[in-house]
Scaffold this active site. Structure first.
Site, mmCIF file in Angstrom:
data_model
loop_
_atom_site.group_PDB
_atom_site.id
_atom_site.type_symbol
_atom_site.label_atom_id
_atom_site.label_comp_id
_atom_site.label_asym_id
_atom_site.label_seq_id
_atom_site.Cartn_x
_atom_site.Cartn_y
_atom_site.Cartn_z
ATOM 1 N N ASP A 156 -10.028 -7.774 6.641
ATOM 2 C CA ASP A 156 -11.051 -8.862 6.267
ATOM 3 C C ASP A 156 -11.008 -9.201 4.786
ATOM 4 O OD1 ASP A 156 -13.087 -10.456 5.878
ATOM 5 O OD2 ASP A 156 -14.615 -9.012 6.688
ATOM 6 N N SER A 157 -10.013 -9.916 4.362
ATOM 7 C CA SER A 157 -9.446 -9.944 2.670
ATOM 8 C C SER A 157 -9.608 -11.578 2.549
ATOM 9 C CB SER A 157 -8.070 -9.658 2.610
ATOM 10 O OG SER A 157 -7.265 -10.697 3.217
ATOM 11 N N THR A 158 -9.810 -11.744 1.112
ATOM 12 C CA THR A 158 -9.620 -13.227 0.601
ATOM 13 C C THR A 158 -8.342 -13.620 0.965
ATOM 14 O OG1 THR A 158 -8.944 -11.992 -1.416
ATOM 15 C CG2 THR A 158 -11.340 -12.528 -1.128
ATOM 16 N N ASP A 159 -8.034 -14.792 0.389
ATOM 17 C CA ASP A 159 -6.822 -15.452 0.569
ATOM 18 C C ASP A 159 -5.516 -14.793 -0.036
ATOM 19 O OD1 ASP A 159 -8.321 -17.571 1.569
ATOM 20 O OD2 ASP A 159 -8.275 -18.846 -0.369
ATOM 21 N N ASP A 173 -8.285 0.888 -3.523
ATOM 22 C CA ASP A 173 -7.247 -0.073 -3.299
ATOM 23 C C ASP A 173 -6.743 0.087 -1.637
ATOM 24 O OD1 ASP A 173 -3.854 -0.302 -3.056
ATOM 25 O OD2 ASP A 173 -4.858 -1.985 -3.835
ATOM 26 N N ASP A 188 -18.541 -8.009 1.932
ATOM 27 C CA ASP A 188 -19.957 -8.379 2.138
ATOM 28 C C ASP A 188 -20.518 -7.573 3.287
ATOM 29 O OD1 ASP A 188 -19.390 -9.707 4.582
ATOM 30 O OD2 ASP A 188 -18.099 -11.255 3.594
ATOM 31 N N GLN A 199 -11.778 -10.182 -10.193
ATOM 32 C CA GLN A 199 -12.098 -11.338 -9.868
ATOM 33 C C GLN A 199 -13.446 -12.040 -10.335
ATOM 34 O OE1 GLN A 199 -11.661 -10.812 -5.556
ATOM 35 N NE2 GLN A 199 -13.148 -9.376 -5.504
ATOM 36 N N PRO A 220 -5.715 -9.878 -5.711
ATOM 37 C CA PRO A 220 -5.928 -8.571 -5.136
ATOM 38 C C PRO A 220 -5.543 -8.429 -3.825
ATOM 39 C CG PRO A 220 -7.974 -8.948 -6.328
ATOM 40 C CD PRO A 220 -7.051 -10.573 -6.101
#
Length: 289
Positions: A165-168, A146, A95, A40, A172
């Site tokens: 706790d992931s992105t949209d 992964d 983060d 990303q 990935p």
């Protein structure tokens, strides 16, 4: 000062969210870093009023000013719902803010953070060091692999709490929002184990929340609850997480433990925990509660 999927006007970073017909902007003074990783694009901005800002693939991920809302609500409600979570796994969370909150709980003996993109964590260490204060805690383990494969390989009945706790749910993170992944989590959790996952905005992603809850039940989770909380830098400013449990209810939590906690929080409390569980009528109707 722009990014893919975002627009910049002079000294503003703006994320446009087409499905909601809305946008959110922050006044910035400089772009401090930009790179394309194998997974990303990542940018770091300095803002006039919100501290540092991390942007991934054009979407705001974390700001210095309001990240405590998200990190506290992704961790403390689940940890105070579980009787005694000793082993915690965080999928994503690069983060490291969620890891920091998890390790405030003395009962946690091991917390494994599984983040696919190591650069997210290294940039957080550089630009958001306050979020990474627990990275060297002897109970913490940081893996850069992964998360889907990691969960598929875990021993049955070996984990107390899984925090996704992931992105949209694109790129990935796409594979973290389906019944196959939830089945891996269900198998790895102990009988009283809990899964909690960020579940986007109730105002514009209600169909996603419904599909997540359906998939969790397909994976044989007995109880499912969605909690809401404010999150200004995310689309609509209102966010949610969804909890699922193997063999117990999610309504009750350790109120006395939460009220007498031996660490500071800025948003989480007994009262905000209860409030987060109280869904508005339009959500109750849509989710069948």
């Amino acid at each position: 000062m722009t990014a893919p999927g975002a627009a910049a006007d002079a000294q503003w970073f703006t994320e446009q969210h087409a499905p909601a017909g809305s946008a959110f902007g922050l006044r910035v003074t400089a772009r401090l870093h930009a790179e394309q990783t194998p997974f990303q694009s990542i940018e770091i901005y300095d803002t006039t009023d919100w501290g540092k800002l991390m942007v991934i693939d054009g979407c705001t991920m974390v700001s210095s000013r309001d990240n405590f809302l998200y990190h506290e609500m992704m961790s403390h409600p689940a940890l105070f719902t579980h009787a005694r979570a000793k082993r915690v796994v965080i999928i994503g969370g690069g983060d490291c803010g969620t890891l920091r909150e998890v390790l405030k709980h003395e009962e946690v003996e091991r917390a494994v953070q599984v983040e696919i993109d190591e650069r997210v964590t290294r940039l957080a260490e550089q630009y958001f060091p306050e979020l990474c204060s627990a990275n060297n805690d002897p109970r913490a383990q940081l893996l850069f692999i992964d998360g889907i494969a990691y969960m598929a390989e875990q021993e049955p009945d070996s984990i107390d709490l899984i925090i996704v706790d992931s992105t949209d749910p694109v790129g990935p993170a796409e594979g973290l929002f389906n019944a196959a992944f939830y089945a891996s989590c269900h198998r790895a959790l102990r009988p009283s184990g809990i899964l909690v996952q960020q579940s986007e905005s109730p105002l514009v992603h209600l169909d996603l929340i419904k599909s997540m809850r359906t998939a969790m039940r397909m994976a044989h989770f007995q109880a499912v609850r969605t909690l809401t909380f404010p999150q200004p830098v995310y689309p609509t400013g209102w966010w949610s997480c969804t909890m699922a449990r193997k063999q117990a209810d999610l309504t009750d939590f350790r109120e006395r433990g939460a009220a007498t906690r031996q660490f500071d929080t800025r948003y989480y409390s007994v009262e905000t925990h209860k409030a987060a569980l109280a869904l508005p009528p339009f959500m109750r109707e849509a989710l069948g509660e």
